[in-house]
Structure formats: structure tokens, C-alpha cells
Design a protein around this motif. Structure first.
Motif, PDB file in Angstrom:
ATOM      1  N   GLY A  20       0.844  -1.188   0.000  1.00  0.00           N
ATOM      2  CA  GLY A  20       0.000   0.000   0.000  1.00  0.00           C
ATOM      3  C   GLY A  20       0.880   1.239   0.000  1.00  0.00           C
ATOM      4  O   GLY A  20       2.120   1.139  -0.147  1.00  0.00           O
ATOM      5  N   GLU A  26       8.626   6.411   1.710  1.00  0.00           N
ATOM      6  CA  GLU A  26      10.050   6.770   1.786  1.00  0.00           C
ATOM      7  C   GLU A  26      10.580   7.324   0.455  1.00  0.00           C
ATOM      8  O   GLU A  26      11.695   7.831   0.399  1.00  0.00           O
ATOM      9  CB  GLU A  26      10.874   5.554   2.246  1.00  0.00           C
ATOM     10  N   THR A  31       0.898   9.286   1.777  1.00  0.00           N
ATOM     11  CA  THR A  31      -0.068   8.208   2.007  1.00  0.00           C
ATOM     12  C   THR A  31      -1.470   8.835   2.033  1.00  0.00           C
ATOM     13  O   THR A  31      -1.619  10.050   1.859  1.00  0.00           O
ATOM     14  CB  THR A  31       0.225   7.485   3.339  1.00  0.00           C
ATOM     15  N   TRP A  39      -6.133  12.021   2.519  1.00  0.00           N
ATOM     16  CA  TRP A  39      -7.563  12.072   2.891  1.00  0.00           C
ATOM     17  C   TRP A  39      -7.796  12.906   4.163  1.00  0.00           C
ATOM     18  O   TRP A  39      -8.932  13.081   4.588  1.00  0.00           O
ATOM     19  CB  TRP A  39      -8.168  10.686   3.033  1.00  0.00           C
ATOM     20  N   ASN A  99      -1.074   0.532  -5.059  1.00  0.00           N
ATOM     21  CA  ASN A  99      -0.520   1.828  -5.458  1.00  0.00           C
ATOM     22  C   ASN A  99      -0.672   2.066  -6.955  1.00  0.00           C
ATOM     23  O   ASN A  99      -0.629   1.126  -7.752  1.00  0.00           O
ATOM     24  CB  ASN A  99       0.959   1.917  -5.066  1.00  0.00           C
ATOM     25  N   HIS A 116      -5.508  -1.117  -8.196  1.00  0.00           N
ATOM     26  CA  HIS A 116      -6.210   0.167  -8.267  1.00  0.00           C
ATOM     27  C   HIS A 116      -5.821   1.001  -9.486  1.00  0.00           C
ATOM     28  O   HIS A 116      -6.014   2.209  -9.499  1.00  0.00           O
ATOM     29  CB  HIS A 116      -5.978   0.960  -6.962  1.00  0.00           C
ATOM     30  N   VAL A 158      -8.769   3.266 -10.009  1.00  0.00           N
ATOM     31  CA  VAL A 158     -10.062   2.823  -9.468  1.00  0.00           C
ATOM     32  C   VAL A 158     -10.566   3.870  -8.491  1.00  0.00           C
ATOM     33  O   VAL A 158      -9.857   4.257  -7.557  1.00  0.00           O
ATOM     34  CB  VAL A 158      -9.900   1.451  -8.769  1.00  0.00           C
ATOM     35  N   PHE A 160     -13.668   5.256  -5.752  1.00  0.00           N
ATOM     36  CA  PHE A 160     -14.561   4.666  -4.755  1.00  0.00           C
ATOM     37  C   PHE A 160     -15.866   4.238  -5.430  1.00  0.00           C
ATOM     38  O   PHE A 160     -16.423   4.974  -6.252  1.00  0.00           O
ATOM     39  CB  PHE A 160     -14.850   5.658  -3.624  1.00  0.00           C
ATOM     40  N   ALA A 189      -4.788  -1.543   5.544  1.00  0.00           N
ATOM     41  CA  ALA A 189      -5.672  -2.717   5.439  1.00  0.00           C
ATOM     42  C   ALA A 189      -7.118  -2.354   5.808  1.00  0.00           C
ATOM     43  O   ALA A 189      -7.777  -3.046   6.574  1.00  0.00           O
ATOM     44  CB  ALA A 189      -5.146  -3.868   6.309  1.00  0.00           C
ATOM     45  N   VAL A 191      -9.210  -0.834   3.114  1.00  0.00           N
ATOM     46  CA  VAL A 191     -10.000  -0.750   1.888  1.00  0.00           C
ATOM     47  C   VAL A 191     -10.144  -2.141   1.261  1.00  0.00           C
ATOM     48  O   VAL A 191      -9.156  -2.767   0.874  1.00  0.00           O
ATOM     49  CB  VAL A 191      -9.352   0.243   0.883  1.00  0.00           C
ATOM     50  N   ILE A 211       4.568  -5.528   7.727  1.00  0.00           N
ATOM     51  CA  ILE A 211       5.589  -4.481   7.901  1.00  0.00           C
ATOM     52  C   ILE A 211       4.860  -3.151   7.874  1.00  0.00           C
ATOM     53  O   ILE A 211       4.298  -2.750   6.838  1.00  0.00           O
ATOM     54  CB  ILE A 211       6.664  -4.541   6.786  1.00  0.00           C
ATOM     55  N   PRO A 213       4.880   0.662  10.465  1.00  0.00           N
ATOM     56  CA  PRO A 213       5.223   1.296  11.756  1.00  0.00           C
ATOM     57  C   PRO A 213       4.008   1.429  12.674  1.00  0.00           C
ATOM     58  O   PRO A 213       4.164   1.537  13.877  1.00  0.00           O
ATOM     59  CB  PRO A 213       5.759   2.679  11.368  1.00  0.00           C
TER      60      PRO A 213
HETATM   61  P1  OAD Z   1      -3.046   4.264   3.757  1.00  0.00           P
HETATM   62  O1  OAD Z   1      -2.642   5.694   3.680  1.00  0.00           O
HETATM   63  O2  OAD Z   1      -4.420   3.949   4.246  1.00  0.00           O
HETATM   64  O3  OAD Z   1      -2.032   3.478   4.704  1.00  0.00           O
HETATM   65  C1  OAD Z   1      -0.644   3.591   4.558  1.00  0.00           C
HETATM   66  C2  OAD Z   1       0.000   2.728   5.626  1.00  0.00           C
HETATM   67  O4  OAD Z   1       1.401   2.786   5.434  1.00  0.00           O
HETATM   68  C3  OAD Z   1      -0.275   3.188   7.067  1.00  0.00           C
HETATM   69  O5  OAD Z   1      -0.779   2.104   7.816  1.00  0.00           O
HETATM   70  C4  OAD Z   1       1.098   3.633   7.566  1.00  0.00           C
HETATM   71  O6  OAD Z   1       1.295   3.345   8.936  1.00  0.00           O
HETATM   72  C5  OAD Z   1       2.023   2.807   6.702  1.00  0.00           C
HETATM   73  N1  OAD Z   1       3.382   3.354   6.491  1.00  0.00           N
HETATM   74  C6  OAD Z   1       3.784   4.648   6.498  1.00  0.00           C
HETATM   75  N2  OAD Z   1       5.102   4.752   6.231  1.00  0.00           N
HETATM   76  C7  OAD Z   1       5.547   3.484   6.046  1.00  0.00           C
HETATM   77  C8  OAD Z   1       6.818   2.904   5.729  1.00  0.00           C
HETATM   78  N3  OAD Z   1       7.898   3.663   5.531  1.00  0.00           N
HETATM   79  N4  OAD Z   1       6.911   1.570   5.606  1.00  0.00           N
HETATM   80  C9  OAD Z   1       5.816   0.772   5.787  1.00  0.00           C
HETATM   81  N5  OAD Z   1       4.599   1.257   6.090  1.00  0.00           N
HETATM   82  C10 OAD Z   1       4.457   2.589   6.211  1.00  0.00           C
HETATM   83  O7  OAD Z   1      -2.761   3.630   2.319  1.00  0.00           O
HETATM   84  P2  OAD Z   1      -3.331   2.281   1.695  1.00  0.00           P
HETATM   85  O8  OAD Z   1      -3.516   1.232   2.698  1.00  0.00           O
HETATM   86  O9  OAD Z   1      -2.504   1.991   0.499  1.00  0.00           O
HETATM   87  O10 OAD Z   1      -7.522   3.630  -2.882  1.00  0.00           O
HETATM   88  O11 OAD Z   1      -4.760   2.770   1.185  1.00  0.00           O
HETATM   89  C11 OAD Z   1      -5.578   1.883   0.502  1.00  0.00           C
HETATM   90  C12 OAD Z   1      -6.377   2.600  -0.542  1.00  0.00           C
HETATM   91  O12 OAD Z   1      -7.092   3.704   0.053  1.00  0.00           O
HETATM   92  C13 OAD Z   1      -5.543   3.269  -1.625  1.00  0.00           C
HETATM   93  O13 OAD Z   1      -5.149   2.382  -2.653  1.00  0.00           O
HETATM   94  C14 OAD Z   1      -6.499   4.313  -2.141  1.00  0.00           C
HETATM   95  C15 OAD Z   1      -7.025   4.854  -0.841  1.00  0.00           C
HETATM   96  O14 OAD Z   1      -8.269   5.442  -0.892  1.00  0.00           O
HETATM   97  C16 OAD Z   1      -7.959   4.120  -4.036  1.00  0.00           C
HETATM   98  O15 OAD Z   1      -7.524   5.145  -4.503  1.00  0.00           O
HETATM   99  C17 OAD Z   1      -8.984   3.267  -4.693  1.00  0.00           C
END
Ligand code: OAD
Length: 248
Positions: A20, A26, A31, A39, A99, A116, A158, A160, A189, A191, A211, A213
């Protein structure tokens, strides 16, 4: 703990990973959730839905062009490259990503499922025909029309409420069900259906490695949890596997 994960990898042949936004954090890609998440600053229903596009295509394109510009300047990081290298230690290794930033492709991962879409691609909002004329810059004030049906061109991501690309989610579930070790990396985790993949893998008998934080909905069921950045731990894992191979 990382040694135990390396040991498991040595004894299995099928692996899969779900990434994700966190894997690209990094590299400088924002995010979606969390303190600095997109968001928190923008309303998804105004920018990432078909209704939003129909109501205000200009605003939607301005936002996507801004993200596209941002993503065009970033490079894969150590986490992306380590995932590319990790594939070499399996007979079958599938990288499933939420991503849209293209960084796993740039890093050279061999088998990628994009759930997506991809922000670099465009398609018709009406008939979904890909719009592949790269010479056309999409200007929010002059959105090109589809040469087949005249529909407006939109980013091939993709939104919503939309279905995932046909075939992609089915294959992702197949790989999750058949994996012996499954990594959930940098995703909140939240969506679905993507968020179900690690659970399906675990229920089908895979070792689940997380993995991230931050703690997520998955953390409680993970067999191994690394509370750190992906770019920190994944290269260490690959290094261990490499050393092991060198030492025979
Ligand atoms: P999120 O922004 O919901 O979550 C990102 C996650 O990455 C968080 O749990 C952070 O703690 C973690 N994180 C941050 N830095 C990190 C690092 N260096 N290493 C590892 N983890 C780290 O993003 P997604 O889960 O990808 O959908 O979001 C899912 C979907 O929601 C996206 O694909 C997008 C969004 O709405 C659509 O656009 C359809």
C-alpha cells in the motif's frame, strides 16, 4: 525474528505480497491516511468518484495532474528494490499493489498485479477504451474525448464505488490462497477487497508477515510483525537470504 522469516522463505516455494501507500512513503509519495495523509486534506468523494468527475471534471483533473506531477519526480526506494530481489528466492512470487505510482515497475519487480490502476494511464470514462496518445497533455480546461464514443478521458485508476480491473482481483485472491508466506506491507488494510487478501492467505495456511510502523486491523493475526519502515527491514531480509545463498 527476521532470521526466522528468512528461514521460512528458504523452505517454501510460493510467496505473495500486498503493498500500500506506505511502501512509497520513503520515496516521498504521500499516504492516504494518518497525520500527513491525502484524505486528511482532501475529500475523496469530491475527487475520487465517478460522481465527482461528472460534476466537476476540471477539478478532478487538476488534482490528478498535481499527483501525476509529484509522482513523476520520485524514484523507487530501497523497499521497492528489495521486493524485486525477494522474488528471486521463490519459484512463484506475486506482488499485488494498491498503489498507482508505477514504482514497483520502475524498480523491476517481475510479476505485478495493480489492483487500483496506474496514474500514468488514461481511459474513456464511458466505454473504458484506453487512451494511449502520449503526445496529448491532458489540460483540465480541454479534456480530450474518446475517439470511439466521444466520452471524456479520465485517469485509469479505481475510484470509490468502482469495480477493480477485471481479472486482477481474481488472480490476487488465487495467489493469496496459494501462497505459503504472505507479506502485508505499508497498508492500513482498511479498503476492501484488497484488505481481505492477507486474511485469506492466513486462513489458507500462509505465514503472515506485516511491515508497518503503525498497528493495523491485521496486526493481531500476523505471525511476524515489523513495526518499522519497509525501506529499512526489507533490504535486511534480502541481505540475509543473499548471505545464506553465498554460504551454500
Ligand atoms: P493508507 O494511507 O491507508 O495506509 C498507509 C500505511 O502505510 C499506514 O498504515 C502507515 O502506517 C504505513 N506506512 C507509512 N510509512 C511506512 C513505511 N515507511 N513503511 C511501511 N509502512 C508505512 O494507504 P493504503 O492502505 O494503500 O484507494 O490505502 C488503501 C487505498 O485507500 C488506496 O489504494 C487508495 C485509498 O483510498 C484508491 O484510490 C482506490
Amino acid at each position: 525474528m527476521i532470521e526466522q522469516v528468512a528461514q521460512i522463505i528458504k523452505n517454501v516455494s510460493r510467496g505473495a505480497v500486498l503493498t500500500g501507500a506506505g511502501i512509497s512513503a520513503e520515496s516521498g509519495v504521500p499516504t492516504f491516511r494518518g497525520k500527513e495523509g491525502l484524505w486528511g486534506k482532501f475529500r475523496p468523494e469530491e475527487l475520487a468518484t465517478m460522481d465527482a468527475f461528472m460534476a466537476n471534471p476540471k477539478m478532478v483533473w487538476e488534482w490528478y495532474n498535481w499527483r501525476r506531477e509529484l509522482m513523476s519526480k520520485v524514484k523507487p526506494n530501497a523497499g521497492h528494490y528489495a521486493l524485486r530481489d525477494l522474488a528471486e528466492y521463490f519459484d512463484n512470487f506475486t506482488l499485488i499493489t494498491q498503489n498507482v505510482d508505477n514504482l514497483h515497475f520502475e524498480a523491476g519487480s517481475p510479476d505485478i498485479i495493480e489492483l487500483h490502476g496506474n496514474i500514468q494511464r488514461n481511459k474513456c470514462a464511458k466505454c473504458e477504451k484506453p487512451f494511449e496518445d502520449e503526445s496529448v497533455e491532458i489540460l483540465p480546461d480541454a479534456i480530450p474525448a474518446c475517439d470511439s464514443c466521444g466520452g471524456s478521458i479520465r485517469p485509469d485508476v479505481v475510484w470509490f464505488g468502482e469495480m477493480l480491473p477485471s481479472g486482477a482481483i481474481e488472480r490476487a485472491f488465487f495467489e493469496a490462497e496459494h501462497s505459503e508466506i504472505f507479506f502485508s506491507i505499508g497498508t492500513s488494510a482498511l479498503v476492501h477487497p484488497a484488505a481481505s487478501l492477507p486474511m485469506v492467505a492466513k486462513q489458507s495456511g500462509a505465514t503472515l508477515v506485516e511491515i508497518n510502523p503503525e498497528v493495523t486491523e491485521l496486526s493481531g493475526m500476523a505471525d511476524f510483525r515489523f513495526a518499522c519502515g519497509a525501506g529499512e527491514i526489507l533490504p535486511q531480509l534480502v541481505e540475509l537470504l543473499k548471505e545464506d545463498r553465498t554460504n551454500g
